[in-house]
Design a protein around this motif. Structure first.
Motif, short mmCIF file in Angstrom:
data_model
loop_
_atom_site.label_atom_id
_atom_site.label_comp_id
_atom_site.label_asym_id
_atom_site.label_seq_id
_atom_site.Cartn_x
_atom_site.Cartn_y
_atom_site.Cartn_z
N MET A 103 0.85 -1.19 0.00
CA MET A 103 0.00 0.00 0.00
C MET A 103 0.88 1.24 0.00
O MET A 103 1.87 1.29 0.72
CB MET A 103 -0.92 0.00 1.23
CG MET A 103 -1.86 1.20 1.31
SD MET A 103 -2.81 1.25 2.87
CE MET A 103 -3.80 -0.21 2.70
N ILE A 104 0.54 2.21 -0.84
CA ILE A 104 1.20 3.50 -0.81
C ILE A 104 0.14 4.52 -0.43
O ILE A 104 -0.70 4.91 -1.24
CB ILE A 104 1.84 3.85 -2.16
CG1 ILE A 104 2.85 2.76 -2.58
CG2 ILE A 104 2.56 5.19 -2.08
CD1 ILE A 104 3.51 3.00 -3.92
N GLU A 105 0.14 4.91 0.85
CA GLU A 105 -0.90 5.74 1.43
C GLU A 105 -0.28 6.62 2.51
O GLU A 105 0.31 6.12 3.47
CB GLU A 105 -1.99 4.84 2.02
CG GLU A 105 -3.00 5.54 2.89
CD GLU A 105 -3.84 6.54 2.11
OE1 GLU A 105 -3.67 7.75 2.38
OE2 GLU A 105 -4.64 6.12 1.25
N ASP A 106 -0.41 7.95 2.36
CA ASP A 106 0.21 8.85 3.33
C ASP A 106 -0.67 9.16 4.53
O ASP A 106 -0.24 9.82 5.47
CB ASP A 106 0.66 10.15 2.65
CG ASP A 106 -0.52 10.98 2.15
OD1 ASP A 106 -1.60 10.39 1.91
OD2 ASP A 106 -0.36 12.20 2.01
N ASP A 107 -1.91 8.68 4.53
CA ASP A 107 -2.79 8.82 5.69
C ASP A 107 -2.51 7.63 6.61
O ASP A 107 -3.06 6.54 6.43
CB ASP A 107 -4.25 8.82 5.24
CG ASP A 107 -5.22 9.09 6.39
OD1 ASP A 107 -4.85 8.81 7.56
OD2 ASP A 107 -6.35 9.54 6.12
N SER A 108 -1.63 7.83 7.59
CA SER A 108 -1.18 6.73 8.44
C SER A 108 -2.32 6.11 9.23
O SER A 108 -2.33 4.89 9.48
CB SER A 108 -0.07 7.20 9.38
OG SER A 108 -0.53 8.28 10.19
N GLU A 109 -3.29 6.94 9.65
CA GLU A 109 -4.41 6.41 10.42
C GLU A 109 -5.27 5.47 9.58
O GLU A 109 -5.64 4.37 10.02
CB GLU A 109 -5.27 7.56 10.95
CG GLU A 109 -6.43 7.10 11.83
CD GLU A 109 -7.23 8.25 12.40
OE1 GLU A 109 -8.29 8.00 12.98
OE2 GLU A 109 -6.79 9.42 12.24
N LEU A 110 -5.56 5.88 8.34
CA LEU A 110 -6.33 5.04 7.43
C LEU A 110 -5.57 3.76 7.11
O LEU A 110 -6.14 2.66 7.10
CB LEU A 110 -6.65 5.78 6.14
CG LEU A 110 -7.34 4.96 5.05
CD1 LEU A 110 -8.70 4.46 5.53
CD2 LEU A 110 -7.48 5.79 3.76
N ALA A 111 -4.27 3.90 6.85
CA ALA A 111 -3.44 2.73 6.53
C ALA A 111 -3.46 1.72 7.67
O ALA A 111 -3.55 0.50 7.44
CB ALA A 111 -2.01 3.17 6.23
N GLU A 112 -3.41 2.22 8.90
CA GLU A 112 -3.42 1.31 10.06
C GLU A 112 -4.77 0.61 10.19
O GLU A 112 -4.82 -0.60 10.47
CB GLU A 112 -3.12 2.10 11.33
CG GLU A 112 -2.98 1.22 12.57
CD GLU A 112 -2.56 2.00 13.80
OE1 GLU A 112 -2.49 1.41 14.89
OE2 GLU A 112 -2.30 3.22 13.67
N ILE A 113 -5.84 1.34 9.97
CA ILE A 113 -7.19 0.74 10.04
C ILE A 113 -7.34 -0.37 8.99
O ILE A 113 -7.81 -1.48 9.29
CB ILE A 113 -8.27 1.82 9.82
CG1 ILE A 113 -8.32 2.77 11.02
CG2 ILE A 113 -9.64 1.17 9.61
CD1 ILE A 113 -9.20 3.98 10.80
N LEU A 114 -6.93 -0.07 7.77
CA LEU A 114 -7.06 -1.05 6.70
C LEU A 114 -6.16 -2.26 6.93
O LEU A 114 -6.57 -3.40 6.68
CB LEU A 114 -6.73 -0.39 5.35
CG LEU A 114 -7.68 0.71 4.89
CD1 LEU A 114 -7.18 1.34 3.60
CD2 LEU A 114 -9.10 0.17 4.71
#
Length: 225
Positions: free
Chosen positions: A7-18
């Motif tokens: 995953m390349i995602e700069d929203d760390s909170e969303l990345a952690e949830i997913l």
């Protein structure tokens, strides 16, 4: 098989949830907030699918999609808050397999992941005995040979794609010539031989010692990939 996703995602909170949600389904996710590190990771490790945000620091996600698709056959799901229809169209044209607008429920992402992986497996292995030597990606109109996209004319693509779909089966000359509209300009039997010769050259083989495309006297050709 346990899917291993990048995953390349700069929203760390969303990345952690997913990441935590997908772990419930035995899906491993490695996230990079820095797009350059994410691209580098693709060359260091084998991943089954890429989840790609578009609004990233330092590099636009559409550029990443384009760069990744030129070098890699990995399935791509774009996950973006950008609602512009043009972004979606461009992303799909650049080779993304799906586009999921934010916000969304993690369960929908899971469903999209499984759907793309099923399509990819079916496209990659049209028959159970087809290995990864040649990979046909009809969505992006691309054929990969040993992980590298081939540069093919429309007629060459249609002939080789048809042989891949009929892997290990003898395909008649008439069937190959009639398999696609792009063959209309090259519909003579001798032109088919020229096409096959050009394809063999791009696959690094010769007619005297064929490893993939075999001539069947009086009938046509057989791909043994």
């Amino acid at each position: 098989m346990q899917p291993n996703l990048l995953m390349i995602e700069d929203d760390s909170e969303l990345a952690e949830i997913l990441t935590h949600f997908l772990k419930r389904y035995n899906i491993t996710v490695t996230n990079y907030e820095d797009p350059y590190l994410g691209i580098s990771a693709l060359s260091l490790k084998k991943y089954d699918l890429l989840i790609l945000d578009l609004s990233l620091p330092g590099m636009d996600g559409l550029e990443i999609c384009k760069e990744v698709r030129l070098k890699n056959d990995i399935p791509i799901i774009i996950s973006s808050a950008r609602s512009d229809l043009e972004d979606k169209i461009i992303g799909l044209e650049l080779g993304a397999d799906d586009y999921l607008p934010k916000p969304y429920e993690p369960k929908e992402l899971y469903a999209r992941i499984m759907s793309v992986l099923r399509r990819y497996k079916k496209s990659t292995y049209p028959q159970e005995d087809v290995p990864m030597t040649l990979i046909l990606k009809e969505e992006s109109h691309t054929i990969f040979f040993q992980g590298t996209p081939l540069t093919l004319t429309p007629a060459e693509f249609d002939v080789l794609a048809h042989l891949i779909k009929k892997n290990n089966c003898v395909v008649s000359r008439a069937e190959l010539l009639g398999s696609a509209l792009s063959l209309n300009e090259e519909n003579e039997s001798r032109s088919l031989d020229v096409l096959i010769s050009r394809i063999r050259t791009k696959l690094g083989e010769s007619s005297k010692e064929p490893k993939l495309i075999h001539s069947v006297r009086g009938i046509g050709y057989r791909l043994q990939a």
